[in-house]
Design an enzyme around this catalytic site. Structure first.
Site, mmCIF file in Angstrom:
data_model
loop_
_atom_site.group_PDB
_atom_site.id
_atom_site.type_symbol
_atom_site.label_atom_id
_atom_site.label_comp_id
_atom_site.label_asym_id
_atom_site.label_seq_id
_atom_site.Cartn_x
_atom_site.Cartn_y
_atom_site.Cartn_z
ATOM 1 N N TYR A 159 -0.285 -7.815 17.560
ATOM 2 C CA TYR A 159 0.697 -8.349 18.507
ATOM 3 C C TYR A 159 1.071 -9.738 17.994
ATOM 4 O O TYR A 159 0.739 -10.751 18.595
ATOM 5 C CB TYR A 159 0.117 -8.470 19.919
ATOM 6 N N ILE B 188 0.860 -1.182 0.000
ATOM 7 C CA ILE B 188 0.000 0.000 0.000
ATOM 8 C C ILE B 188 0.897 1.232 0.000
ATOM 9 O O ILE B 188 1.742 1.400 0.875
ATOM 10 C CB ILE B 188 -0.921 -0.006 1.230
ATOM 11 N N TYR C 117 -4.876 -10.886 18.917
ATOM 12 C CA TYR C 117 -4.837 -9.628 18.176
ATOM 13 C C TYR C 117 -3.700 -9.674 17.160
ATOM 14 O O TYR C 117 -2.537 -9.861 17.525
ATOM 15 C CB TYR C 117 -4.654 -8.466 19.155
#
Length: 326
Positions: free
Chosen positions: A262, A20, A259
């Site tokens: 992490y 990106i 998550y």
């Protein structure tokens, strides 16, 4: 890029779909002044009961709150010399003023914290980012410095994560304190980050990030060590794993959620070349993405069928015989 690619890159993990080069963001308004507070309680100051209470109210606070607690071992001076304890640092960012809004809300919702006006500080929202990130506050330009290294952070660390859907029993925190008082944990922190608010109003399928409705708070376990201790890295990592195993009964289950930012290769990984099967990757994939993992694999197969963008936990491609319907 198409709606599926756009969906995948907003929470589907970095390094799986492409590179990106630019983002266009829609900003939201914030007041001219926001309020932050930090209140420290050690175990000897009834910290355990206050932490237990926080679990039941933090996710119900008004949407203007960003609330959390950080646990860390600490040395305290007493009548018999220095001893170890654990400090619980209650902190929050609040998008409004101290006297008219924050203090009345806290006195009603969370009187156990005993928040005082002198615990609170007003500042701009940008300054609050420095405050929460433990960055020097002499200039905002540090936010533009990509080479800055925070001297308060260890160069090597291990992080793991959990999500909590039901309050953890008060007695379970005693086991956390025991582990934070071990020798290996001298530089450990455990952070609880409250959810609720607007998070409860966003569908789990809106983006690949699914951990919203029903989550009380997220936990991050972090342990750092100095360069001279790199040869003993297993000593520190094993402490993190033992704590993670202890927490199993008290956090989300089937799957135990994690998550993606992490990144934790303990929960599964691709091979050294980033190659894996969908079935193998699903072991860790559903922990990060829940039901979104299947759709991510289909998007990956559609836009990168040769699996050019890959790493130890990149999204896998599907076999030609798999259902490609999106």
């Amino acid at each position: 890029m198409g709606e599926y690619m756009f969906w995948a890159i907003r929470g589907g993990g970095g390094g799986s779909f492409g590179i990106i080069v630019a983002w266009k963001l829609q900003l939201v308004p914030v007041p001219k002044t926001v309020t932050l507070y930090t209140v420290n309680r050690i175990l000897e100051q009834n910290a355990t009961k206050v932490v237990h209470k926080w679990q039941t109210i933090a996710h119900k606070l008004p949407m203007e709150f960003y609330s959390g607690i950080t646990f860390a071992p600490i040395d305290i001076d007493g009548h018999q010399g220095t001893k170890k304890s654990v400090v619980a640092s209650f902190h929050a960012s609040f998008l409004s003023t101290i006297d008219d809004d924050l203090l009345p809300i806290m006195q009603e919702k969370f009187p156990e914290l005993e928040l005082l006006r002198e615990d609170c500080t007003g500042m701009s929202w940008l300054q609050s980012i420095l405050y929460m990130g433990l960055l020097p506050n002499d200039t905002l330009n540090i936010l533009l410095d990509r080479t800055y290294k925070n001297p308060l952070l260890s160069p090597s660390f291990k992080a793991k994560s959990d999500y909590v859907t039901e309050p953890i029993p008060e007695t379970a925190f005693e086991g956390i304190w025991e582990r934070l008082l071990e020798k290996e944990a001298h530089s450990a922190t455990i952070s609880l980050i409250a959810y609720g608010g607007i998070m409860d109003g966003i569908a789990s399928s809106a983006t690949p990030y699914p951990h919203r409705d029903g989550i009380l708070y997220k936990i991050v376990y972090s342990l750092g060590w100095a360069v001279e201790d790199n040869e003993r890295w297993e000593w520190y990592v094993n402490w993190s794993r033992r704590l993670y195993n202890y927490m199993g009964p008290f956090v989300s289950k089937s799957p135990r959620r994690a998550y993606i930012s992490y990144r934790d290769v303990d929960i599964g990984r691709n091979d050294e070349n980033g190659e894996t099967s969908y079935e193998e990757a699903r072991v860790w994939g559903i922990k990060y993405f829940m039901d979104s993992f299947d759709k991510l694999a289909r998007v990956k197969t559609m836009i990168d069928p040769d699996n050019f963008f890959r790493h130890e936990q990149s999204i896998p491609t599907l076999s030609s015989s798999s259902n490609m319907e999106l």
